[in-house]
Motif scaffolding. Structure first.
Motif, PDB file in Angstrom:
ATOM      1  N   ILE A  59      16.864 -16.626  -6.798  1.00  0.00           N
ATOM      2  CA  ILE A  59      17.791 -15.858  -5.966  1.00  0.00           C
ATOM      3  C   ILE A  59      18.030 -16.674  -4.700  1.00  0.00           C
ATOM      4  N   LYS A  89      19.228 -12.164 -14.675  1.00  0.00           N
ATOM      5  CA  LYS A  89      19.468 -12.072 -13.241  1.00  0.00           C
ATOM      6  C   LYS A  89      19.327 -13.461 -12.626  1.00  0.00           C
ATOM      7  N   GLY A  90      20.266 -13.807 -11.735  1.00  0.00           N
ATOM      8  CA  GLY A  90      20.223 -15.094 -11.063  1.00  0.00           C
ATOM      9  C   GLY A  90      21.089 -15.076  -9.823  1.00  0.00           C
ATOM     10  N   TYR A  91      21.482 -16.240  -9.342  1.00  0.00           N
ATOM     11  CA  TYR A  91      22.302 -16.327  -8.134  1.00  0.00           C
ATOM     12  C   TYR A  91      23.709 -16.817  -8.466  1.00  0.00           C
ATOM     13  N   ASP A  92      23.884 -18.077  -8.815  1.00  0.00           N
ATOM     14  CA  ASP A  92      25.187 -18.631  -9.200  1.00  0.00           C
ATOM     15  C   ASP A  92      25.139 -19.104 -10.647  1.00  0.00           C
ATOM     16  N   VAL A 147      25.610 -17.229 -13.819  1.00  0.00           N
ATOM     17  CA  VAL A 147      24.724 -16.332 -14.564  1.00  0.00           C
ATOM     18  C   VAL A 147      25.498 -15.742 -15.742  1.00  0.00           C
ATOM     19  N   GLY A 205      24.110 -11.073 -10.549  1.00  0.00           N
ATOM     20  CA  GLY A 205      23.968 -12.252  -9.713  1.00  0.00           C
ATOM     21  C   GLY A 205      24.914 -12.198  -8.539  1.00  0.00           C
ATOM     22  N   ASN A 206      25.154 -13.338  -7.910  1.00  0.00           N
ATOM     23  CA  ASN A 206      26.032 -13.426  -6.745  1.00  0.00           C
ATOM     24  C   ASN A 206      27.440 -13.871  -7.143  1.00  0.00           C
ATOM     25  N   VAL A 217      29.436 -14.771 -12.441  1.00  0.00           N
ATOM     26  CA  VAL A 217      28.550 -13.901 -13.205  1.00  0.00           C
ATOM     27  C   VAL A 217      29.360 -13.242 -14.316  1.00  0.00           C
ATOM     28  N   GLY A 219      28.126  -8.387  -9.763  1.00  0.00           N
ATOM     29  CA  GLY A 219      28.061  -9.567  -8.910  1.00  0.00           C
ATOM     30  C   GLY A 219      28.949  -9.411  -7.696  1.00  0.00           C
TER      31      GLY A 219
END
Length: 186
Positions: A39, A75-78, A80, A113-114, A117, A139
């Motif tokens: 994250i 689940k992740g950040y960029d 995903v 995610g962010n 996604v 996201g």
């Protein structure tokens, strides 16, 4: 091959079957447990922080992925995605994307995610045929049921039947495409 264990990464490139591969062919693989990516990594190197979380493969170069299923939450950040997270190369002002070809793939897990996604592919230059998303997607930017961000995309017979929530560049099929997107239904 099948993964039924939870998988997590503190930095980047996490997947249920493959974390990262330069060139890869994946067929008839299943992930049924949670995949958790970084994250947003804030280390001193700043190279690709928190990028690439996917139900089947986190990060890839040139890839062909066919007949794969993800039912685990991702689940992740960029970058995903339920099947593939990202094919991003470079960072900052010079960002490029490798090409991935997805065929006959299904996601039913929740994807969050962010940015970039999506139910099937977070971010990539992509061609896709007979893709289906049944998992909710959540996201901030470039969020979609099938592909979050694609510089170029060609999709045929792709379906999203789940909710998609985000702030900008949000859609049922492709969240954002820089140079055009082709979505056909035959």
């Amino acid at each position: 091959c099948k993964n039924a264990a939870a998988v997590s990464a503190a930095y980047a490139a996490v997947g249920g079957i493959v974390g990262s591969a330069d060139t890869v062919f994946i067929s008839a693989c299943i992930n049924s447990n949670s995949i958790t990516g970084a994250i947003k990594y804030t280390g001193p190197d700043g190279v690709n922080p928190g990028i690439s979380a996917g139900g089947i493969i986190g990060g890839a170069g040139l890839s062909l992925i066919t007949a794969c299923v993800n039912s685990g939450n991702v689940k992740g950040y960029d970058g995903v995605g339920g099947i593939i997270g990202s094919t991003r190369l470079g960072d900052g002002n010079e960002t490029y994307y490798n090409t991935t070809n997805l065929r006959y793939c299904l996601n039913s897990g929740k994807i969050s995610g962010n940015s970039s996604v999506a139910g099937l592919c977070g971010e990539a230059q992509i061609t896709g045929y007979a893709l289906c998303n049944r998992g909710d997607v959540d996201g901030q930017e470039s969020v979609a049921g099938v592909v979050g961000y694609a510089p170029i995309s060609a999709l045929c017979n792709c379906v999203n039947s789940a909710s998609v929530l985000g702030n900008e560049y949000v859609a049922g099929v492709v969240g954002q495409s820089t140079y055009g997107s082709l979505a056909l239904n035959q």
